[in-house]
Design a protein around this motif. Sequence first.
Motif, PDB file in Angstrom:
ATOM      1  N   THR A  87      11.793   1.573  11.501  1.00 55.41           N
ATOM      2  CA  THR A  87      11.446   2.555   9.726  1.00 55.41           C
ATOM      3  C   THR A  87      12.633   2.985   9.018  1.00 55.41           C
ATOM      4  N   THR A  88      12.695   3.663   7.707  1.00 57.17           N
ATOM      5  CA  THR A  88      12.956   4.053   7.429  1.00 57.17           C
ATOM      6  C   THR A  88      13.907   5.336   7.635  1.00 57.17           C
ATOM      7  N   GLY A 112       3.874  -0.563   1.868  1.00 52.81           N
ATOM      8  CA  GLY A 112       5.013  -0.456   2.595  1.00 52.81           C
ATOM      9  C   GLY A 112       5.345   0.927   3.911  1.00 52.81           C
ATOM     10  N   PHE A 118       8.994   7.184   5.547  1.00 52.82           N
ATOM     11  CA  PHE A 118       8.430   8.138   3.615  1.00 52.82           C
ATOM     12  C   PHE A 118       7.797   7.977   3.512  1.00 52.82           C
ATOM     13  N   ASP A 138      -0.657  -1.045   2.717  1.00 50.17           N
ATOM     14  CA  ASP A 138      -0.256  -1.862   3.695  1.00 50.17           C
ATOM     15  C   ASP A 138      -1.213  -2.885   4.732  1.00 50.17           C
ATOM     16  N   ALA A 168      -0.244  -5.953  -0.993  1.00 50.19           N
ATOM     17  CA  ALA A 168       0.124  -5.253  -2.215  1.00 50.19           C
ATOM     18  C   ALA A 168      -0.408  -6.066  -3.496  1.00 50.19           C
ATOM     19  N   ASP A 188       8.274   0.229  -1.031  1.00 49.05           N
ATOM     20  CA  ASP A 188       8.936  -0.737   0.797  1.00 49.05           C
ATOM     21  C   ASP A 188       8.149  -1.637   1.416  1.00 49.05           C
TER      22      ASP A 188
HETATM   23  C1  LIG Z   1      10.205  -1.809   5.632  1.00 45.16           C
HETATM   24  S1  LIG Z   1       8.450  -1.299   6.620  1.00 45.16           S
HETATM   25  C2  LIG Z   1       8.254  -0.457   5.537  1.00 45.16           C
HETATM   26  C3  LIG Z   1       8.750   0.920   6.134  1.00 45.16           C
HETATM   27  C4  LIG Z   1       8.923   2.170   5.988  1.00 45.16           C
HETATM   28  N1  LIG Z   1       8.181   2.403   4.414  1.00 45.16           N
HETATM   29  C5  LIG Z   1       9.251   4.057   6.321  1.00 45.16           C
HETATM   30  O1  LIG Z   1       9.375   4.177   5.665  1.00 45.16           O
HETATM   31  O2  LIG Z   1       9.562   3.443   7.506  1.00 45.16           O
HETATM   32  C6  LIG Z   1       7.825  -2.740   5.418  1.00 45.16           C
HETATM   33  C7  LIG Z   1       6.185  -3.200   5.505  1.00 45.16           C
HETATM   34  O3  LIG Z   1       5.560  -3.631   4.249  1.00 45.16           O
HETATM   35  C8  LIG Z   1       4.679  -3.726   5.040  1.00 45.16           C
HETATM   36  N2  LIG Z   1       3.940  -4.988   4.175  1.00 45.16           N
HETATM   37  C9  LIG Z   1       5.408  -6.121   4.698  1.00 45.16           C
HETATM   38  N3  LIG Z   1       4.285  -7.478   3.378  1.00 45.16           N
HETATM   39  C10 LIG Z   1       3.581  -6.619   3.129  1.00 45.16           C
HETATM   40  C11 LIG Z   1       2.517  -7.203   1.267  1.00 45.16           C
HETATM   41  N4  LIG Z   1       2.134  -7.267   0.816  1.00 45.16           N
HETATM   42  N5  LIG Z   1       1.988  -6.461   0.994  1.00 45.16           N
HETATM   43  C12 LIG Z   1       1.938  -4.222   1.933  1.00 45.16           C
HETATM   44  N6  LIG Z   1       2.337  -4.090   2.594  1.00 45.16           N
HETATM   45  C13 LIG Z   1       2.993  -5.156   3.275  1.00 45.16           C
HETATM   46  C14 LIG Z   1       4.827  -4.299   6.535  1.00 45.16           C
HETATM   47  O4  LIG Z   1       3.075  -4.653   7.239  1.00 45.16           O
HETATM   48  C15 LIG Z   1       4.926  -3.559   7.429  1.00 45.16           C
HETATM   49  O5  LIG Z   1       4.758  -2.051   7.093  1.00 45.16           O
END
Ligand SMILES: C[S@@+](CC[C@H](N)C(=O)[O-])C[C@H]1O[C@@H](n2cnc3c(N)ncnc32)[C@H](O)[C@@H]1O
Length: 248
Positions: A87-88, A112, A118, A138, A168, A188
Motif C-alpha cells: 500500500t502507498t 487504484g 491515499f 479499482d 479504469a 495509482d
Molecule cells: C499500488 S495499488 C494502489 C495503492 C493505493 N492507492 C493506496 O493508497 O494504498 C494498485 C491498485 O490498482 C488497481 N488497478 C490495477 N489496474 C487497474 C485498472 N486498469 N483499473 C483500475 N484499477 C486498477 C489494483 O487492483 C490495485 O488495487
Amino acid sequence: MTATDPLPGRLRDAVYALRTARLGLERRRLDYGRETEERAERLAGVLPASVAELREYEREYEALEWFHETYADRVAEIHDAGVATNTTHWRDGVTLYVVCRALEVETAVETGVLFGSFDAHVLAAMEANGGGTLHSVDLPGGPPGPFEYGHLIPDRCRERWELHRGDARAVLPDLLESVGPVDLFLHDSDHRLPHMRFEYETALSHLEPGGVLASHDVRLSRLFDRFTEENGLQSCVVCDTGIGRQSR
Ligand SMILES: C[S@@+](CC[C@H](N)C(=O)[O-])C[C@H]1O[C@@H](n2cnc3c(N)ncnc32)[C@H](O)[C@@H]1O
C-alpha cells in the motif's frame, strides 16, 4: 501492433518490469528525510499557498489523533493477516492531505484503491475541510486477505467515499463526465505507460481550472514530467508522488 499501441504486450511487460526494478534501486538511494523536509517548499511552487501555510497543514496532520489511531490499528490488522500490504506509504498520503487542505478539494477522483492509504488521507483532509466526495476506481475483486478495498479508511470518513468497481479504462471516462469537473485527479492504478498516459489525458480535460493532476510512482519514467510540461501544468515531485496544477 497498432498506431496507438506501439509495443506488443509481452515486450511492454518486460519494459515495465525493468522500470520497476530500476525504481526499486532509485528508491533505496532517495533521501526520503530530505524529500519530506522539502515538501512544503516544493508544493508552494505549485499551489496557491505559502510555505508557512503548507507547514501548518503538515502539523495539523501530525496532530490528527483520531486518524492515526485507526490507521495504525488497521495497518496492524493487515500485517497480522500476513498479506503483502503493497500500500502507498503514508509520507505520500501526507502530500495529498496537504494538497486537499490547501485547495479545499471538494470533488476528487482516484484510481487504484487497494487498502486505501491515499483514500484515507484525502478523506481525512475532506473531513477537516468540512465537505467533499472522493470517487475511487479499482478492479472487480478486492485486495489480498480477508479485507475489502479501502480497509485503511476510518469509519468517520466513509460517507464521503464512493467506490466504483471496474477497469479504469472502462469506468473513468463516464465517471469523470458525470462528477466533473474535478479539483483533484489521482492516478495509482496500472503504472504501465500507455495506461498512465490514458488516465492523465482522460483526467486533464475534466480538471477544474486550478485543479490538480496527481500521480504516484512518477519516478518510474519521465512521463509525468513530460506530460505536465507539454500541457502547461506547474509541477513538482515529493517522495514518489507528482503534483501538477493547471493554471486558473
Ligand atoms: C499500488 S495499488 C494502489 C495503492 C493505493 N492507492 C493506496 O493508497 O494504498 C494498485 C491498485 O490498482 C488497481 N488497478 C490495477 N489496474 C487497474 C485498472 N486498469 N483499473 C483500475 N484499477 C486498477 C489494483 O487492483 C490495485 O488495487
